[in-house]
Design a protein around this motif. Sequence first.
Motif, PDB file in Angstrom:
ATOM      1  N   CYS A  91      -0.881  17.242  -4.971  1.00 50.94           N
ATOM      2  CA  CYS A  91      -1.310  16.178  -5.885  1.00 50.94           C
ATOM      3  C   CYS A  91      -1.325  14.830  -5.174  1.00 50.94           C
ATOM      4  O   CYS A  91      -2.234  14.024  -5.388  1.00 50.94           O
ATOM      5  CB  CYS A  91      -0.405  16.114  -7.104  1.00 50.94           C
ATOM      6  N   GLU A  92      -0.337  14.604  -4.329  1.00 47.18           N
ATOM      7  CA  GLU A  92      -0.286  13.343  -3.576  1.00 47.18           C
ATOM      8  C   GLU A  92      -1.526  13.216  -2.692  1.00 47.18           C
ATOM      9  O   GLU A  92      -2.154  12.156  -2.640  1.00 47.18           O
ATOM     10  CB  GLU A  92       0.977  13.297  -2.729  1.00 47.18           C
ATOM     11  N   GLU A  93      -1.885  14.276  -2.026  1.00 41.83           N
ATOM     12  CA  GLU A  93      -3.066  14.259  -1.153  1.00 41.83           C
ATOM     13  C   GLU A  93      -4.349  14.091  -1.957  1.00 41.83           C
ATOM     14  O   GLU A  93      -5.241  13.343  -1.568  1.00 41.83           O
ATOM     15  CB  GLU A  93      -3.117  15.564  -0.352  1.00 41.83           C
ATOM     16  N   MET A  94      -4.436  14.769  -3.080  1.00 35.49           N
ATOM     17  CA  MET A  94      -5.640  14.746  -3.906  1.00 35.49           C
ATOM     18  C   MET A  94      -5.822  13.412  -4.633  1.00 35.49           C
ATOM     19  O   MET A  94      -6.947  12.969  -4.843  1.00 35.49           O
ATOM     20  CB  MET A  94      -5.545  15.885  -4.942  1.00 35.49           C
ATOM     21  N   LEU A  95      -4.721  12.753  -5.011  1.00 33.12           N
ATOM     22  CA  LEU A  95      -4.789  11.587  -5.895  1.00 33.12           C
ATOM     23  C   LEU A  95      -4.504  10.246  -5.226  1.00 33.12           C
ATOM     24  O   LEU A  95      -4.505   9.226  -5.902  1.00 33.12           O
ATOM     25  CB  LEU A  95      -3.812  11.784  -7.068  1.00 33.12           C
ATOM     26  N   TRP A  96      -4.268  10.211  -3.929  1.00 32.03           N
ATOM     27  CA  TRP A  96      -3.901   8.950  -3.281  1.00 32.03           C
ATOM     28  C   TRP A  96      -4.972   7.886  -3.483  1.00 32.03           C
ATOM     29  O   TRP A  96      -4.681   6.715  -3.613  1.00 32.03           O
ATOM     30  CB  TRP A  96      -3.594   9.143  -1.801  1.00 32.03           C
ATOM     31  N   ASN A  97      -6.224   8.275  -3.519  1.00 34.30           N
ATOM     32  CA  ASN A  97      -7.323   7.319  -3.666  1.00 34.30           C
ATOM     33  C   ASN A  97      -7.526   6.884  -5.117  1.00 34.30           C
ATOM     34  O   ASN A  97      -8.339   6.017  -5.393  1.00 34.30           O
ATOM     35  CB  ASN A  97      -8.610   7.922  -3.108  1.00 34.30           C
ATOM     36  N   TYR A  98      -6.798   7.489  -6.033  1.00 31.99           N
ATOM     37  CA  TYR A  98      -6.931   7.171  -7.448  1.00 31.99           C
ATOM     38  C   TYR A  98      -5.727   6.390  -7.961  1.00 31.99           C
ATOM     39  O   TYR A  98      -5.467   6.356  -9.158  1.00 31.99           O
ATOM     40  CB  TYR A  98      -7.139   8.455  -8.253  1.00 31.99           C
ATOM     41  N   GLY A  99      -4.969   5.789  -7.046  1.00 35.04           N
ATOM     42  CA  GLY A  99      -3.874   4.923  -7.438  1.00 35.04           C
ATOM     43  C   GLY A  99      -2.519   5.586  -7.515  1.00 35.04           C
ATOM     44  O   GLY A  99      -1.572   4.993  -8.024  1.00 35.04           O
ATOM     45  N   PHE A 100      -2.385   6.799  -7.018  1.00 32.63           N
ATOM     46  CA  PHE A 100      -1.100   7.500  -7.076  1.00 32.63           C
ATOM     47  C   PHE A 100      -0.362   7.359  -5.749  1.00 32.63           C
ATOM     48  O   PHE A 100      -0.932   7.579  -4.687  1.00 32.63           O
ATOM     49  CB  PHE A 100      -1.301   8.984  -7.395  1.00 32.63           C
ATOM     50  N   VAL A 101       0.912   6.995  -5.856  1.00 29.91           N
ATOM     51  CA  VAL A 101       1.735   6.797  -4.673  1.00 29.91           C
ATOM     52  C   VAL A 101       3.107   7.409  -4.925  1.00 29.91           C
ATOM     53  O   VAL A 101       3.624   7.367  -6.046  1.00 29.91           O
ATOM     54  CB  VAL A 101       1.843   5.295  -4.308  1.00 29.91           C
ATOM     55  N   ARG A 102       3.676   7.983  -3.878  1.00 30.93           N
ATOM     56  CA  ARG A 102       5.007   8.586  -3.994  1.00 30.93           C
ATOM     57  C   ARG A 102       6.054   7.479  -3.972  1.00 30.93           C
ATOM     58  O   ARG A 102       6.012   6.595  -3.125  1.00 30.93           O
ATOM     59  CB  ARG A 102       5.264   9.574  -2.868  1.00 30.93           C
ATOM     60  N   VAL A 103       6.994   7.554  -4.917  1.00 27.18           N
ATOM     61  CA  VAL A 103       8.055   6.548  -5.003  1.00 27.18           C
ATOM     62  C   VAL A 103       9.444   7.163  -4.892  1.00 27.18           C
ATOM     63  O   VAL A 103      10.435   6.446  -4.882  1.00 27.18           O
ATOM     64  CB  VAL A 103       7.941   5.713  -6.298  1.00 27.18           C
ATOM     65  N   SER A 104       9.497   8.475  -4.826  1.00 25.19           N
ATOM     66  CA  SER A 104      10.760   9.182  -4.615  1.00 25.19           C
ATOM     67  C   SER A 104      10.419  10.603  -4.182  1.00 25.19           C
ATOM     68  O   SER A 104       9.258  10.990  -4.136  1.00 25.19           O
ATOM     69  CB  SER A 104      11.612   9.204  -5.885  1.00 25.19           C
ATOM     70  N   LYS A 105      11.448  11.357  -3.886  1.00 24.12           N
ATOM     71  CA  LYS A 105      11.236  12.736  -3.447  1.00 24.12           C
ATOM     72  C   LYS A 105      10.523  13.560  -4.522  1.00 24.12           C
ATOM     73  O   LYS A 105       9.800  14.501  -4.226  1.00 24.12           O
ATOM     74  CB  LYS A 105      12.591  13.359  -3.110  1.00 24.12           C
ATOM     75  N   SER A 106      10.703  13.166  -5.789  1.00 22.37           N
ATOM     76  CA  SER A 106      10.170  13.988  -6.873  1.00 22.37           C
ATOM     77  C   SER A 106       9.162  13.276  -7.782  1.00 22.37           C
ATOM     78  O   SER A 106       8.773  13.833  -8.799  1.00 22.37           O
ATOM     79  CB  SER A 106      11.321  14.509  -7.734  1.00 22.37           C
ATOM     80  N   ASN A 107       8.720  12.049  -7.429  1.00 19.88           N
ATOM     81  CA  ASN A 107       7.809  11.314  -8.314  1.00 19.88           C
ATOM     82  C   ASN A 107       6.607  10.723  -7.590  1.00 19.88           C
ATOM     83  O   ASN A 107       6.741  10.154  -6.515  1.00 19.88           O
ATOM     84  CB  ASN A 107       8.531  10.146  -8.997  1.00 19.88           C
ATOM     85  N   LEU A 108       5.456  10.855  -8.244  1.00 18.74           N
ATOM     86  CA  LEU A 108       4.237  10.129  -7.895  1.00 18.74           C
ATOM     87  C   LEU A 108       3.914   9.275  -9.108  1.00 18.74           C
ATOM     88  O   LEU A 108       3.966   9.773 -10.241  1.00 18.74           O
ATOM     89  CB  LEU A 108       3.057  11.070  -7.686  1.00 18.74           C
ATOM     90  N   ILE A 109       3.575   7.998  -8.906  1.00 17.53           N
ATOM     91  CA  ILE A 109       3.219   7.165 -10.047  1.00 17.53           C
ATOM     92  C   ILE A 109       1.802   6.640  -9.899  1.00 17.53           C
ATOM     93  O   ILE A 109       1.292   6.481  -8.793  1.00 17.53           O
ATOM     94  CB  ILE A 109       4.207   6.000 -10.264  1.00 17.53           C
ATOM     95  N   ASN A 110       1.185   6.364 -11.032  1.00 15.78           N
ATOM     96  CA  ASN A 110      -0.151   5.792 -11.090  1.00 15.78           C
ATOM     97  C   ASN A 110       0.009   4.276 -11.157  1.00 15.78           C
ATOM     98  O   ASN A 110       0.460   3.750 -12.174  1.00 15.78           O
ATOM     99  CB  ASN A 110      -0.882   6.324 -12.324  1.00 15.78           C
ATOM    100  N   ILE A 111      -0.351   3.564 -10.091  1.00 13.75           N
ATOM    101  CA  ILE A 111      -0.132   2.120 -10.068  1.00 13.75           C
ATOM    102  C   ILE A 111      -0.974   1.389 -11.103  1.00 13.75           C
ATOM    103  O   ILE A 111      -0.635   0.279 -11.493  1.00 13.75           O
ATOM    104  CB  ILE A 111      -0.366   1.515  -8.662  1.00 13.75           C
ATOM    105  N   PHE A 112      -2.056   2.004 -11.564  1.00 15.92           N
ATOM    106  CA  PHE A 112      -2.904   1.364 -12.562  1.00 15.92           C
ATOM    107  C   PHE A 112      -2.288   1.415 -13.958  1.00 15.92           C
ATOM    108  O   PHE A 112      -2.788   0.779 -14.875  1.00 15.92           O
ATOM    109  CB  PHE A 112      -4.300   1.988 -12.560  1.00 15.92           C
ATOM    110  N   LYS A 113      -1.216   2.168 -14.135  1.00 15.65           N
ATOM    111  CA  LYS A 113      -0.526   2.261 -15.422  1.00 15.65           C
ATOM    112  C   LYS A 113       0.752   1.420 -15.458  1.00 15.65           C
ATOM    113  O   LYS A 113       1.425   1.356 -16.476  1.00 15.65           O
ATOM    114  CB  LYS A 113      -0.164   3.720 -15.729  1.00 15.65           C
ATOM    115  N   ILE A 114       1.087   0.776 -14.341  1.00  9.09           N
ATOM    116  CA  ILE A 114       2.310  -0.022 -14.291  1.00  9.09           C
ATOM    117  C   ILE A 114       2.108  -1.317 -15.076  1.00  9.09           C
ATOM    118  O   ILE A 114       1.135  -2.039 -14.871  1.00  9.09           O
ATOM    119  CB  ILE A 114       2.712  -0.354 -12.837  1.00  9.09           C
TER     120      ILE A 114
END
Length: 156
Positions: A91-114
């Motif tokens: 998911c990290e590889e697939m979604l990096w260009n859509y605003g998703f970034v890893r913030v911990s060992k177990s979480n990816l967040i959508n920066i556009f929803k912050i």
Amino acid sequence: MRLNLYEDKKNTDERVDIYYTNMRPVIKQLIDTVNSERPLLKGRPADEDEDDGEEKLLDPKEIYYLDHIDRKLFAYTRNGVFRLMNTLASCEEMLWNYGFVRVSKSNLINIFKIKQLKPDLNMKVYASFDNGERICINRSYKKSFNEYLQRMRRMN
């Protein structure tokens, strides 16, 4: 950005022309949409009572964050929590260009929803979303998170 739409009933060859000064995430998303490559994730409701066995297609822009718990991956949206069969790394590889970034060992967040980034004690930072939830940006991921934000700002 300006959008021009032209309808021509006699035209048999549909086309989309994109003029840009630099490749930004929104431009990449347009290209992916035109090429029908926009990633969609398949998920089933995480709540056992609501799970009718049918998978639902989740658009990345609907997802607040992804959470990996007990070897299972969950997507949190406004409409509920969905269990995904993907791995967090895929998911990290697939979604990096859509605003998703890893913030911990177990979480990816959508920066556009912050909604807000709030510093806390011990150099931790919390990302608050407009749905009221908060995710901690782990100290070891803070530098890469800030670099990702800077890169996205330069691209916008």
